[in-house]
Design a protein around this motif. Structure first.
Motif, PDB file in Angstrom:
ATOM      1  N   ASN A  32      37.934  42.711  12.182  1.00 43.77           N
ATOM      2  CA  ASN A  32      39.213  43.377  11.987  1.00 43.77           C
ATOM      3  C   ASN A  32      39.037  44.880  11.726  1.00 43.77           C
ATOM      4  O   ASN A  32      39.599  45.420  10.787  1.00 43.77           O
ATOM      5  CB  ASN A  32      40.001  42.709  10.857  1.00 43.77           C
ATOM      6  N   GLN A  33      38.264  45.538  12.582  1.00 45.68           N
ATOM      7  CA  GLN A  33      38.002  46.963  12.432  1.00 45.68           C
ATOM      8  C   GLN A  33      38.551  47.742  13.613  1.00 45.68           C
ATOM      9  O   GLN A  33      38.683  47.226  14.718  1.00 45.68           O
ATOM     10  CB  GLN A  33      36.501  47.218  12.288  1.00 45.68           C
ATOM     11  N   ARG A  34      38.861  49.033  13.366  1.00 46.41           N
ATOM     12  CA  ARG A  34      39.343  49.911  14.408  1.00 46.41           C
ATOM     13  C   ARG A  34      38.169  50.347  15.300  1.00 46.41           C
ATOM     14  O   ARG A  34      37.016  50.254  14.923  1.00 46.41           O
ATOM     15  CB  ARG A  34      40.017  51.142  13.807  1.00 46.41           C
ATOM     16  N   ILE A  35      38.504  50.870  16.461  1.00 47.09           N
ATOM     17  CA  ILE A  35      37.485  51.252  17.430  1.00 47.09           C
ATOM     18  C   ILE A  35      36.595  52.364  16.901  1.00 47.09           C
ATOM     19  O   ILE A  35      35.382  52.363  17.131  1.00 47.09           O
ATOM     20  CB  ILE A  35      38.122  51.636  18.791  1.00 47.09           C
ATOM     21  N   ASP A  36      37.160  53.329  16.168  1.00 41.06           N
ATOM     22  CA  ASP A  36      36.333  54.415  15.650  1.00 41.06           C
ATOM     23  C   ASP A  36      35.343  53.917  14.598  1.00 41.06           C
ATOM     24  O   ASP A  36      34.245  54.457  14.469  1.00 41.06           O
ATOM     25  CB  ASP A  36      37.195  55.557  15.122  1.00 41.06           C
ATOM     26  N   GLU A  37      35.707  52.890  13.867  1.00 41.18           N
ATOM     27  CA  GLU A  37      34.767  52.314  12.889  1.00 41.18           C
ATOM     28  C   GLU A  37      33.673  51.529  13.589  1.00 41.18           C
ATOM     29  O   GLU A  37      32.528  51.526  13.140  1.00 41.18           O
ATOM     30  CB  GLU A  37      35.531  51.414  11.913  1.00 41.18           C
ATOM     31  N   VAL A  38      33.998  50.851  14.658  1.00 42.00           N
ATOM     32  CA  VAL A  38      32.997  50.063  15.390  1.00 42.00           C
ATOM     33  C   VAL A  38      31.994  50.975  16.073  1.00 42.00           C
ATOM     34  O   VAL A  38      30.786  50.702  16.060  1.00 42.00           O
ATOM     35  CB  VAL A  38      33.686  49.140  16.427  1.00 42.00           C
TER      36      VAL A  38
END
Length: 99
Positions: A91-97
């Protein structure tokens, strides 16, 4: 008898073109701003789950593309694409991934 050119007509015609150019530029700027904001809102609100172990960066990009609407453009000659990575994103955003 010689007629004198009416300079007011030329001035108004030039001012009209100037105003038209300003309006076109302003509309283009507003449209660009709205599209830019909507794109950043989409990327910040989209979350997904991804569990990867022992895959190359190129394969991870492909997995992200399959699970979301994001597309990656890259040069195949880039050496970092063949690096082996492992990650677990819940459940993470693309910038965090991607960081």
């Amino acid at each position: 008898m010689e007629k004198k050119p009416n300079h007011e007509i030329f001035y108004l015609f030039g001012q009209k073109n100037k105003n038209l150019l300003i309006m076109k530029l302003l509309i283009s700027f507003i449209l660009f701003s709205v599209l830019n904001v909507s794109g950043s809102i989409f990327s910040q609100s989209t979350t997904f789950d991804l569990a990867v172990s022992g895959k190359t960066v190129k394969e991870v990009f492909r997995d992200i593309e399959l699970q979301s609407q994001f597309r990656f453009l890259y040069n195949d000659d880039f050496d970092g694409l063949n690096r082996i990575v492992s990650l677990n994103a819940n459940n993470q955003r693309i910038d965090e991934v991607l960081s």
